[in-house]
Design an enzyme around this catalytic site. Sequence first.
Site, short mmCIF file in Angstrom:
data_model
loop_
_atom_site.label_atom_id
_atom_site.label_comp_id
_atom_site.label_asym_id
_atom_site.label_seq_id
_atom_site.Cartn_x
_atom_site.Cartn_y
_atom_site.Cartn_z
N SER A 226 -5.77 1.25 -9.20
CA SER A 226 -7.05 1.92 -9.45
C SER A 226 -7.64 2.36 -8.11
O SER A 226 -7.40 1.72 -7.09
CB SER A 226 -8.03 0.96 -10.12
OG SER A 226 -8.46 -0.02 -9.19
N ASP A 227 -8.41 3.45 -8.15
CA ASP A 227 -9.26 3.68 -6.98
C ASP A 227 -10.22 2.49 -6.93
O ASP A 227 -10.43 1.79 -7.93
CB ASP A 227 -10.02 5.01 -7.07
CG ASP A 227 -10.57 5.42 -5.70
OD1 ASP A 227 -10.60 4.57 -4.78
OD2 ASP A 227 -10.98 6.59 -5.54
N TRP A 228 -10.76 2.26 -5.76
CA TRP A 228 -11.54 1.04 -5.54
C TRP A 228 -12.80 1.04 -6.42
O TRP A 228 -13.74 1.78 -6.16
CB TRP A 228 -11.85 0.91 -4.06
CG TRP A 228 -10.84 0.11 -3.27
CD1 TRP A 228 -11.13 -0.92 -2.41
CD2 TRP A 228 -9.41 0.23 -3.26
NE1 TRP A 228 -9.96 -1.45 -1.90
CE2 TRP A 228 -8.90 -0.77 -2.40
CE3 TRP A 228 -8.51 1.05 -3.93
CZ2 TRP A 228 -7.53 -0.94 -2.17
CZ3 TRP A 228 -7.14 0.87 -3.69
CH2 TRP A 228 -6.68 -0.11 -2.83
#
Length: 745
Positions: A226-228
């Site tokens: 995931s993106d952060w």
Amino acid sequence: MTSPVTDLTLEEKASLTSGAGFWFTKPIERVGVPELMLTDGPHGLRKQRVGGDHLGLGDSVPATCFPPAVALGSSWDADLAYRVGEAMGTEAAIEDVAVLLGPGINIKRSPLCGRNFEYLSEDPVISGVLGAAIVKGLQSRGVGASLKHFAANNQESDRMRSSSDIDPRPLREIYLRGFQRVVEDAQPWTVMCSYNRLNGVYTSEDPWLLTQVLREEWGFEGLVVSDWGAVNDRVAGLAAGLDLEMPTSDGRTDAQLVAAVRDGSLDESVVDVAAGRVLDLVRKATESVAADIAGPVDVDAHHALAREAAARSIVLLKNDDALLPLAADTSVAVIGAFATDPRYQGAGSSQIVPTRLDVPLDEIRRLADGEVIAAEGFSIDADATEAQQAALRDEAVAAASAADVAVLFVGLPARLESEGFDRTDIDLPAAQLELIDAVVAANPRTAVVLANGGVVALPFADRVPALVEGWLLGQAGGGAIADVLFGVASPSGKLAETIPLRIEDTPAYLDFPGEFSHVRYGEGLFVGYRWYDARRMPVAFPFGHGLSYTTFSYGDASARVAADGDIEVSVDLTNTGSRAGREIVQVYASLPSGSVQRPVRELKAFASVDLDAGQTRSVTLTVRRADLAYWDVRFDSWVVEGGDYELTVAASSRDVRSTVTVEVSGDDVSLPLTRESSVAEALEHAEAGPILRDALGRAMGDGADELIAMVGSLPLGRLSMFGGGHEQTQSLITAVLDAGAKPSA
Ligand code: BGC
């Protein structure tokens, strides 16, 4: 040592699929699974020492700051991108980093996107080719890439919620095409899903995107991270194909996974698959060549590479009367705050602590034999008063008047562009625009050097003789600019994005950044040059444009279809000037007879060619057959339409040098006829068409053609509304449908 998923408890498997802290995966000491570090990216290593404040600059380990994507994209040079990837991989390996979070290859849909400096181009072929090269370079050093941000993350406004609402054709042909190429050509170890929604669904929990498209269609074998902070619903995400949540959720979402398995709403095999992919990543990282790469980093060699890459990324937009390169003994007034305080990277998660920093003024002094007079010219301080700006301007005018040539460093102050927000205009600050006019009036021999991560309007372009697009060039940009100004390097960069005349002209102008968390991509396929060309609009500088200190002539292009269906386009290229140089040869395709909407021309191949003065080389570029395909919504698949394709060999999207036509056989696709098929479609069908035509001819005699023109759009099922007897018409329809039951040959 990594251990198979079967050795792990459910809790351990769940725990593997989310981070520990900001940058690490979780170890499982019981079975000897080590932690891994994933960190930014994308144009160098941003390894924070401890903990980390995420966006903070202070505590990251110094690393080479290579040219950000906005610059590297303008090099159009896959070999260079590979070498930069390789060097970043070496630095990451030495720092025990398993995955470097990049490259970012989102399409530059609007110049307003605050993060355009982190992206390569407005075109998917450039993004795909250079993105794949960076990934291959990185991974050759045993460090994984994270291809981001997947997908359709083309703005910063409302980025954690906004839905990018895109029709299937632009989605496939523009926004996913580059990702597809990188996945198919380079198999990045990881892909990072984006924050946004795509057509209403968070990309972090979109099974269509993360599983059907990415894995089943493109054959992705790695892990999706995931993106952060992009995870919305962990259970839905895992089920959709999101393997690793970053950063940590402190175990909360791991517990949700365990609970979902226990209550039967999530199959344990889904957790097994995700945990297995994390273990696979651990295996790749621990068994890779990275383990054998020892420090210290060769800082000098990497700085030299950063300088070479920066010089190849600079775009010479304009150079009237060969003002550049400067003779060494010329006296130069170096004006502008960016000459001493360069902007060399953008703000946000990609910000690197450089190993050193070239200052343009110092580098110019190093190469100049004549006098160098410096003046600040303007203040980038937003609070500077008009009187302060006027005083700096006067001083600059005096400097410009006293020198043979003025070199003026202008650009966007850092506060105007960043990850996290978009710009609201593309203008340079007023004080700088006033300064440009004042300096040119004082000394017409003025070269303007731009520093900007997103394109800016250039209302002064006609009034200055020389214009250098210096983007954000990384830590060695100052040296690279001096090299170009003094001809140590001949510029060869070309625009990977159009510079428009006005923001109002840009394709997404009326649909950016959307409202109420929806942004409609109303311009469809017509992104970047595809838009300006289709609408025949003037631009400041077209996509693909860039000058050299030498000149090139192109011979007549030839093309042949190879056995595998790809097309080889060949052309003789001659350096007609008096010094060595590099030309970026571009091939665009169009299909004038096409049956679906298409841009006027689309980039399909490019090559970077070095030539000595007077030298001629035959250049062959490959246009992939697959790149001629459009996305056919009827079949939900790519289709290469047959016909005579025009392949244009060009020095920019608007500087066509030679066109060759090549006949391409189409994919064998057509639909069986149904009662919903139109008369016109039935007439085109190889078997059914003659039956219908005969019947219409018998009924209408000479009037048949006129009738056909009128009723071409009529569905077959409704033919009887034209009389002629119900039964007779029905039997005609049956005969036509029988003959048309199979797709037309
Ligand atoms: C950015 C990513 C980055 C991540 C980790 C996010 O905010 O969108 O590009 O890799 O943070 O810093």
